[in-house]
Design a protein around this motif. Structure first.
Motif, mmCIF file in Angstrom:
data_model
loop_
_atom_site.group_PDB
_atom_site.id
_atom_site.type_symbol
_atom_site.label_atom_id
_atom_site.label_comp_id
_atom_site.label_asym_id
_atom_site.label_seq_id
_atom_site.Cartn_x
_atom_site.Cartn_y
_atom_site.Cartn_z
ATOM 1 N N PHE A 31 28.161 41.169 36.789
ATOM 2 C CA PHE A 31 28.437 41.970 37.985
ATOM 3 C C PHE A 31 29.806 41.604 38.545
ATOM 4 O O PHE A 31 30.663 42.460 38.784
ATOM 5 N N ASN A 32 30.044 40.314 38.727
ATOM 6 C CA ASN A 32 31.317 39.879 39.308
ATOM 7 C C ASN A 32 32.490 40.070 38.361
ATOM 8 O O ASN A 32 33.596 40.335 38.796
ATOM 9 N N ARG A 33 32.214 39.937 37.057
ATOM 10 C CA ARG A 33 33.313 40.167 36.117
ATOM 11 C C ARG A 33 33.776 41.610 36.215
ATOM 12 O O ARG A 33 34.953 41.904 36.144
ATOM 13 N N GLU A 34 32.801 42.510 36.390
ATOM 14 C CA GLU A 34 33.123 43.929 36.505
ATOM 15 C C GLU A 34 33.956 44.194 37.763
ATOM 16 O O GLU A 34 34.977 44.885 37.715
ATOM 17 N N THR A 35 33.519 43.646 38.919
ATOM 18 C CA THR A 35 34.275 43.893 40.143
ATOM 19 C C THR A 35 35.647 43.215 40.080
ATOM 20 O O THR A 35 36.615 43.737 40.625
ATOM 21 N N ASN A 36 35.737 42.086 39.393
ATOM 22 C CA ASN A 36 37.043 41.434 39.246
ATOM 23 C C ASN A 36 37.995 42.274 38.412
ATOM 24 O O ASN A 36 39.176 42.369 38.712
ATOM 25 N N PHE A 37 37.454 42.876 37.367
ATOM 26 C CA PHE A 37 38.240 43.768 36.515
ATOM 27 C C PHE A 37 38.855 44.872 37.373
ATOM 28 O O PHE A 37 40.055 45.156 37.314
ATOM 29 N N TRP A 165 24.775 39.164 50.502
ATOM 30 C CA TRP A 165 25.968 38.871 49.703
ATOM 31 C C TRP A 165 25.968 37.442 49.202
ATOM 32 O O TRP A 165 25.906 36.509 49.992
ATOM 33 N N VAL A 166 26.021 37.289 47.890
ATOM 34 C CA VAL A 166 26.275 35.987 47.269
ATOM 35 C C VAL A 166 27.602 36.141 46.520
ATOM 36 O O VAL A 166 27.619 36.667 45.409
ATOM 37 N N PRO A 167 28.703 35.718 47.127
ATOM 38 C CA PRO A 167 30.008 35.993 46.526
ATOM 39 C C PRO A 167 30.122 35.553 45.068
ATOM 40 O O PRO A 167 30.747 36.241 44.268
ATOM 41 N N GLY A 168 29.500 34.442 44.713
ATOM 42 C CA GLY A 168 29.616 33.956 43.336
ATOM 43 C C GLY A 168 28.813 34.775 42.339
ATOM 44 O O GLY A 168 29.052 34.692 41.141
#
Ligand code: HEC
Ligand code: CU
Length: 337
Positions: A31-37, A165-168
């Protein structure tokens, strides 16, 4: 010189003490890799646009500056079809590219994996409840998850709008009264993740935190097994009596004490790493201070204080509460994110 060195070592110490980093750029889930992209691409375009606009402005200012001996207004230029088409078409193209990338990411992160672990998440002023309907247990303020297993959260609220929200790991997702919002992600790395409410929800909104405790799959399975056979231990009989008299109306101990919906579930309190929706470390001292006067730690809290309890009753109560745990688990040693 010495003072500077001292200041720097103090700063270093302060940074080392900063246990949880609240950044969205820790890619501990797809999930976070996608939003970072997406974030990186939006940033690239933003920097590009800024560079071109600021560069053009600087160039024009320099190129057409007033020269010595120049009289009156310089020649006035009105319109340039070619330039105007260019500076309309390029931004439109950028908007389309960003639209495409955003749609791609949205589809990616909103997929619901089949067979995901279901957890019902309920926001309250000012704490979180996590119920595992398929596994038959409940925990508050600490969302325990297995690493490598997709989870599907069904998020709602009992009072006003909150936001999970869990930012990590993932988020945010609004918790809306009378409505279910879904959030799915796969935590990858065991750890103790910092979470919080990301929607202004009242006087202690900033103290509505929580933790996501991600365990290796085997350890999570062991916890589920232990929860199934859980009989709340009675570490102190007097403490239990005090609890039944004063606290049971609002607090439940793993479904063994009705009702359950006004305050947090306390069944695994002794296993907690944090107390009172993640605002302080879990210690018997903090627990005691909380019971005496929760409002001093969390303004606007919905739990009354118990200053009237005698010191002996209070100590017995804390012993009883501290004994409410499943044995053989230590979440305090997990790395913090
Ligand atoms: C009127 C209902 C009510 C009563 C009675 C009550 N509580 Fe609470 N309690 C709450 C609520 C609501 C919260 C959540 C507060 C918050 O974090 O905003 C809470 C939070 C807690 C917490 C922190 C839980 C966590 O997940 O970290 C503990 C511990 C606790 N209560 C213990 C007690 C004890 C012990 C008593 C009896 C002496 C008691 N409570 C009586 C409503 C109540
Ligand atoms: Cu909130």
């Amino acid at each position: 010189m010495k003072r500077v060195a001292v200041a720097f070592s103090l700063l270093g110490l302060a940074l080392a003490q900063e246990a949880h980093r609240v950044g969205i750029t820790h890619p501990f889930s797809p999930f976070n890799r996608e939003t970072n992209f997406l974030l990186v691409w939006v940033l690239i375009f933003a920097i590009l646009v800024f560079g071109v606009v600021a560069g053009a402005l600087a160039y024009v200012t320099w190129r057409f500056r007033a020269r010595p001996g120049q009289q009156g207004e310089p020649p006035q230029v009105h319109g340039n079809d070619r330039l105007e088409v260019i500076w309309t078409v390029i931004p439109v193209l950028i908007v389309f590219v960003l639209f495409g990338l955003t749609a791609r990411s949205l589809i990616q992160v909103n997929q619901l994996p089949p067979g995901g672990l279901k957890v019902e998440v309920t926001g309250h002023q000012f704490w979180w409840d996590f119920n595992y309907p398929e596994l038959g247990f409940r925990n508050s303020n600490e969302l325990i998850l297995p690493a490598g297993v997709p989870v599907v959260l069904e998020i709602t609220s009992k009072d006003v709008i909150h936001s999970f929200w869990v930012p990590g790991l993932a988020g945010k997702r609004d918790a809306i009264p009378g409505q279910k919002t879904l959030l799915s992600f796969t935590p990858e790395k065991p750890g103790n993740y910092y979470g919080f409410c990301a929607e202004l929800c009242g006087p202690s909104h900033s103290r509505m935190l929580f933790r996501a405790i991600v365990l290796p799959k085997e350890e999570f399975d062991r916890l589920v097994e232990a929860a199934k056979n859980y009989a709340p231990p009675v570490a102190d009989a007097r403490g239990q009596a005090v609890f039944q008299q004063n606290c049971m109306a609002c607090h439940d101990v793993q479904g063994k004490m009705p009702p359950a919906v006004i305050g947090p579930e306390l069944g695994f309190l002794g296993n907690r790493v944090s107390l009172a929706a993640g605002i302080v470390d879990y210690t018997p001292d903090h627990l005691k201070a909380w019971i005496k006067d929760p409002a001093s730690m969390k303004p606007g809290v919905k739990m009354p204080g118990f200053p009237q309890l005698s010191e002996e009753d209070l100590n017995a109560l804390v012993r009883y509460l501290n004994g409410l745990k499943v044995e053989g688990f230590d979440f305090k040693g997990l790395p913090k994110f």
